[in-house]
Design a protein around this motif. Structure first.
Motif, PDB file in Angstrom:
ATOM      1  N   UNK A 126      10.542  -7.901   5.445  1.00  0.00           N
ATOM      2  CA  UNK A 126      10.505  -7.248   5.160  1.00  0.00           C
ATOM      3  C   UNK A 126       9.380  -6.350   4.484  1.00  0.00           C
ATOM      4  N   UNK A 127       8.798  -6.757   3.866  1.00  0.00           N
ATOM      5  CA  UNK A 127       7.264  -6.637   3.017  1.00  0.00           C
ATOM      6  C   UNK A 127       6.207  -6.060   4.425  1.00  0.00           C
ATOM      7  N   UNK A 128       7.018  -7.275   5.554  1.00  0.00           N
ATOM      8  CA  UNK A 128       5.575  -6.647   6.713  1.00  0.00           C
ATOM      9  C   UNK A 128       6.153  -5.521   7.502  1.00  0.00           C
ATOM     10  N   UNK A 129       7.115  -5.168   8.162  1.00  0.00           N
ATOM     11  CA  UNK A 129       7.434  -4.019   8.684  1.00  0.00           C
ATOM     12  C   UNK A 129       7.161  -2.836   7.229  1.00  0.00           C
ATOM     13  N   UNK A 130       7.675  -3.270   6.911  1.00  0.00           N
ATOM     14  CA  UNK A 130       7.070  -1.792   6.093  1.00  0.00           C
ATOM     15  C   UNK A 130       6.132  -1.610   5.652  1.00  0.00           C
ATOM     16  N   UNK A 131       4.471  -2.239   5.741  1.00  0.00           N
ATOM     17  CA  UNK A 131       3.843  -2.152   5.623  1.00  0.00           C
ATOM     18  C   UNK A 131       2.590  -2.143   7.359  1.00  0.00           C
ATOM     19  N   UNK A 132       3.375  -2.843   7.966  1.00  0.00           N
ATOM     20  CA  UNK A 132       3.723  -2.001   9.764  1.00  0.00           C
ATOM     21  C   UNK A 132       3.700  -0.482   9.745  1.00  0.00           C
ATOM     22  N   UNK A 133       4.985  -0.223   9.409  1.00  0.00           N
ATOM     23  CA  UNK A 133       4.932   1.433   9.781  1.00  0.00           C
ATOM     24  C   UNK A 133       4.042   2.177   8.586  1.00  0.00           C
ATOM     25  N   UNK A 134       3.847   1.723   7.320  1.00  0.00           N
ATOM     26  CA  UNK A 134       2.379   2.735   6.548  1.00  0.00           C
ATOM     27  C   UNK A 134       1.501   2.801   7.369  1.00  0.00           C
ATOM     28  N   UNK A 135       1.436   1.470   8.242  1.00  0.00           N
ATOM     29  CA  UNK A 135      -0.440   1.791   7.927  1.00  0.00           C
ATOM     30  C   UNK A 135      -0.681   1.728  10.620  1.00  0.00           C
ATOM     31  N   UNK A 136       0.586   2.348  11.252  1.00  0.00           N
ATOM     32  CA  UNK A 136       1.087   2.339  12.131  1.00  0.00           C
ATOM     33  C   UNK A 136      -0.347   1.951  13.311  1.00  0.00           C
ATOM     34  N   UNK A 137      -0.541   3.716  12.811  1.00  0.00           N
ATOM     35  CA  UNK A 137      -1.883   4.629  13.725  1.00  0.00           C
ATOM     36  C   UNK A 137      -3.007   3.186  13.373  1.00  0.00           C
ATOM     37  N   UNK A 138      -3.834   2.320  12.341  1.00  0.00           N
ATOM     38  CA  UNK A 138      -4.679   2.018  12.002  1.00  0.00           C
ATOM     39  C   UNK A 138      -4.312   0.623  13.292  1.00  0.00           C
ATOM     40  N   UNK A 139      -2.817  -0.055  12.750  1.00  0.00           N
ATOM     41  CA  UNK A 139      -2.629  -0.962  13.554  1.00  0.00           C
ATOM     42  C   UNK A 139      -3.215  -0.827  15.123  1.00  0.00           C
TER      43      UNK A 139
ATOM     44  N   UNK B  30       3.012 -13.817   6.263  1.00  0.00           N
ATOM     45  CA  UNK B  30       2.711 -15.205   5.791  1.00  0.00           C
ATOM     46  C   UNK B  30       2.645 -14.904   4.390  1.00  0.00           C
ATOM     47  N   UNK B  31       1.919 -13.385   4.279  1.00  0.00           N
ATOM     48  CA  UNK B  31       2.367 -13.099   2.711  1.00  0.00           C
ATOM     49  C   UNK B  31       3.161 -12.893   1.591  1.00  0.00           C
TER      50      UNK B  31
END
Length: 235
Positions: free
Chosen positions: A178-191, A173-174
């Motif tokens: 591509x940005x969401x995929x990159x952010x997801x990979x950065x924070x996958x443990x917490x996610x 949404x924000x």
């Protein structure tokens, strides 16, 4: 702050008018879906089972009733697994309304979200739904042989899948795909941890009906905590 703070903030907003509207609609749709699935399976089994059969020289005349009762019981158990794809589907349907309510309440200074085209959101939701169904069908065999560890396996597998989906759709949404995929990979443990905390209630009948709404709200807070740490939720 941590993921438990995200959940606490989501629970605190549960009486929001928009939350209640989506929650009520989600409850109706979920119950209707489970009822139709149960009715269809009972009708199918009822057509295959004879109205009566001989047992030890006695005629049993309610075999179909027993079969249908067995189907209802089986569907009550199966509802635990059915709620995973149901929660996934409802995420895409109600994402925008819940995420917007959270941001207006706790992050009033944010500009409007660019959002995701409806066709793109639908495609992503259907894609995630297909992955969840396929993975759970494969994992079903492991659930039966893992004994007392089956619930933990269920939470771990679906925690990853639901966490991935919730975060991806909220972030898109924000910041786009591509940005969401990159952010997801950065924070996958917490996610993944947050996804497990969403998947665990899915195994509890009745309680699992509330998970889709609370999941979207929780991951909206989690996204802003991880990606916009300069923002603090309004009191």
């Amino acid at each position: 702050m941590n993921v438990f703070s995200d959940i606490r903030l989501a629970l605190a907003q549960i009486t929001d008018r928009r939350f209640l509207r989506v929650l009520l609609l989600g409850l109706v749709l979920t119950v209707l879906l489970l009822f139709l699935a149960t009715w269809a399976l009972a009708w199918l089994v009822g057509g295959l089972v004879p109205e009566s059969f001989e047992l030890f020289g006695r005629t049993i005349g309610f075999a179909d009733t027993l079969a249908e009762g067995t189907v209802v019981g089986a569907m009550m158990v199966a509802s635990v697994f059915l709620m995973v794809p149901v929660a996934s589907a409802f995420t895409g349907l109600f994402l925008e309304e819940i995420a917007q309510a959270v941001e207006e309440r706790y992050y009033p200074g944010l500009p409007p979200a660019p959002g995701v085209p409806w066709s793109e959101a639908l495609r992503d939701s259907l894609g995630f739904l297909a992955v969840i169904v396929v993975v759970n069908l494969i994992a079903l065999a492991l659930y039966f042989v893992s004994g007392p560890f089956a619930p933990f396996l269920f939470w771990i597998v679906n925690g990853y899948l639901l966490g991935r989906e919730y975060f991806q759709l909220v972030a898109m949404r924000r910041i786009g795909r591509q940005g969401a995929t990159a952010a997801r990979r950065r924070h996958m443990p917490q996610i993944w941890i947050a996804g497990i905390l969403m998947a665990a209630p899915l195994s509890v009948p009745i309680v699992n009906l509330f998970v889709p709404v609370l999941g979207v709200a929780t991951f909206t807070h989690l996204y802003h905590r991880l990606e916009t740490p300069e923002l603090t939720p309004a009191p």
